[in-house]
Scaffold this active site. Structure first.
Site, short mmCIF file in Angstrom:
data_model
loop_
_atom_site.label_atom_id
_atom_site.label_comp_id
_atom_site.label_asym_id
_atom_site.label_seq_id
_atom_site.Cartn_x
_atom_site.Cartn_y
_atom_site.Cartn_z
CG ASN A 239 -56.21 -40.85 -20.50
OD1 ASN A 239 -55.43 -41.58 -20.12
ND2 ASN A 239 -56.89 -41.03 -21.63
CD1 TRP A 240 -50.56 -38.79 -17.09
CD2 TRP A 240 -49.04 -39.92 -16.13
NE1 TRP A 240 -49.90 -37.95 -16.15
CE2 TRP A 240 -49.06 -38.89 -15.41
CE3 TRP A 240 -48.26 -41.04 -15.75
CZ2 TRP A 240 -48.07 -38.47 -14.55
CZ3 TRP A 240 -47.29 -40.76 -14.74
CH2 TRP A 240 -47.00 -39.61 -14.12
CE LYS A 241 -54.73 -39.71 -24.54
NZ LYS A 241 -55.23 -39.29 -25.79
CG HIS B 280 -60.36 -42.11 -23.88
ND1 HIS B 280 -59.65 -42.15 -24.99
CD2 HIS B 280 -59.77 -40.97 -23.29
CE1 HIS B 280 -59.19 -41.12 -25.39
NE2 HIS B 280 -59.16 -40.47 -24.21
CD GLU C 204 -56.73 -42.09 -27.18
OE1 GLU C 204 -56.19 -42.50 -26.26
OE2 GLU C 204 -56.55 -41.05 -27.74
CD GLU D 195 -61.81 -36.84 -23.56
OE1 GLU D 195 -60.96 -36.26 -22.88
OE2 GLU D 195 -61.73 -37.92 -23.55
N GLY E 29 -55.76 -34.96 -28.99
CA GLY E 29 -54.46 -35.06 -29.53
C GLY E 29 -54.21 -34.41 -30.94
CB SER F 272 -56.42 -30.26 -28.25
OG SER F 272 -56.18 -31.13 -29.12
N GLY G 53 -55.09 -34.94 -21.82
CA GLY G 53 -54.19 -35.94 -22.14
C GLY G 53 -52.73 -35.66 -22.35
N GLY G 54 -52.34 -35.15 -23.28
CA GLY G 54 -50.71 -34.81 -23.62
C GLY G 54 -50.08 -33.70 -22.69
C1 PEP Z 1 -57.83 -37.26 -23.97
O1 PEP Z 1 -56.99 -38.53 -24.50
O2 PEP Z 1 -58.57 -37.72 -23.28
C2 PEP Z 1 -57.52 -36.15 -24.39
C3 PEP Z 1 -58.39 -35.09 -23.94
O3 PEP Z 1 -56.09 -36.03 -24.87
P1 PEP Z 1 -55.42 -34.62 -25.40
O4 PEP Z 1 -55.61 -33.31 -24.36
O5 PEP Z 1 -54.06 -34.98 -25.70
O6 PEP Z 1 -56.02 -34.08 -26.55
#
Ligand code: PEP
Length: 249
Positions: free
Chosen positions: A9-11, A93, A95, A163, A169, A209, A230-231
């Site tokens: 997920n590049w957000k 998600h 967010e 999640e 994050g 994470s 994500g990241g």
């Molecule tokens: C996400 O936003 O779905 C996520 C898991 O982010 P991260 O891996 O950066 O925690």
């Protein structure tokens, strides 16, 4: 055998130049790689889908509107996403739940909208830090499953991503036992609602994470079929080792 999947997920990160990461990722992926999905921001979907055609990577969106069309400035429909060549869409998600006040029933409608355009819905659930600290995780997960999942879920039209909001994050990751407990619980709830045959085949992803350093341990949990990342999905050199760890799990 259940499908294994690694979804990135590049957000709200990346412009067209960053799509070069897709080709780099394809060259770094092992030959026996599981299914890999990249979810770039909406303006990149068409170009990402075109670029990914020469690779084993699939493309997904990060959200869709619940309606097919109409006066919803700034939103995009599932049909528009499918029109770009993407095959998946993330819905619910944390967010979006938090910053856009999305409720379980909105997410349920978005999943149905996704299916109507032949997209696979990646439905996200997860407890907040407050719920986690109050030992309410399983109650919250049960409520989100009941509210966010439509009754016509199948192993082909739905992927579920667990999640924990407090792990996204933050660099904080639940213990393997905690991850295993929630994933086992999700699978058991799915079996009650959809029957064991369907429940056994629905891919369950862990997200929060996930990094090259912790991926192999997380994939040891029996009911973890992959990750939503994500990241660490932004750079092919970070995402590829996670994909390799999943291939070896
Ligand atoms: C996400 O936003 O779905 C996520 C898991 O982010 P991260 O891996 O950066 O925690």
């Amino acid at each position: 055998m259940r499908r294994k999947l690694a979804a990135g997920n590049w957000k709200m990160n990346g412009t067209a130049a960053d799509l070069a990461e897709l080709n780099v990722l394809a060259t770094l992926m092992p030959a026996d790689a599981p299914e890999v999905i990249i979810c770039p921001p909406a303006p990149l979907l068409y170009r990402a889908s075109t670029a990914a055609q020469a690779t084993p990577i699939s493309i997904g969106a990060q959200d869709c509107h619940m309606q097919a069309s109409g006066a919803f400035t700034g939103d995009i429909s599932a049909a528009m996403i499918a029109d770009t060549g993407a095959a998946y869409v993330i819905v619910g998600h944390s967010e979006r739940r938090e910053a856009h006040a999305e409720r379980d029933r909105d997410i349920r409608k978005k999943a149905k909208a996704a299916w109507a355009s032949n997209l696979t819905a990646i439905i996200c659930i997860g407890e907040t830090l407050e719920d986690h600290e109050a030992n309410n995780t399983l109650d919250i997960i049960a409520g989100q499953l009941a509210g966010s999942l439509p009754s016509a879920v199948t192993a082909e039209n739905t992927i579920i991503a667990y999640e924990p909001v407090w792990a996204i994050g933050t660099g904080k990751v639940p213990t393997l036992d905690q991850i295993a407990e929630v994933h086992d619980f999700i699978r058991s709830k799915l079996a009650i609602r959809y029957g064991a045959d369907i429940a056994d085949m629905i891919p369950l992803l862990y997200g929060g994470s996930v990094k090259p350093e912790n991926a192999a341990l997380i994939f040891e949990a029996e009911n973890v079929d992959g990750a939503l990342v994500g990241g660490a999905s932004l750079k092919a050199t970070d995402f590829a080792p996670i994909i390799s760890a999943l291939a070896q799990s």
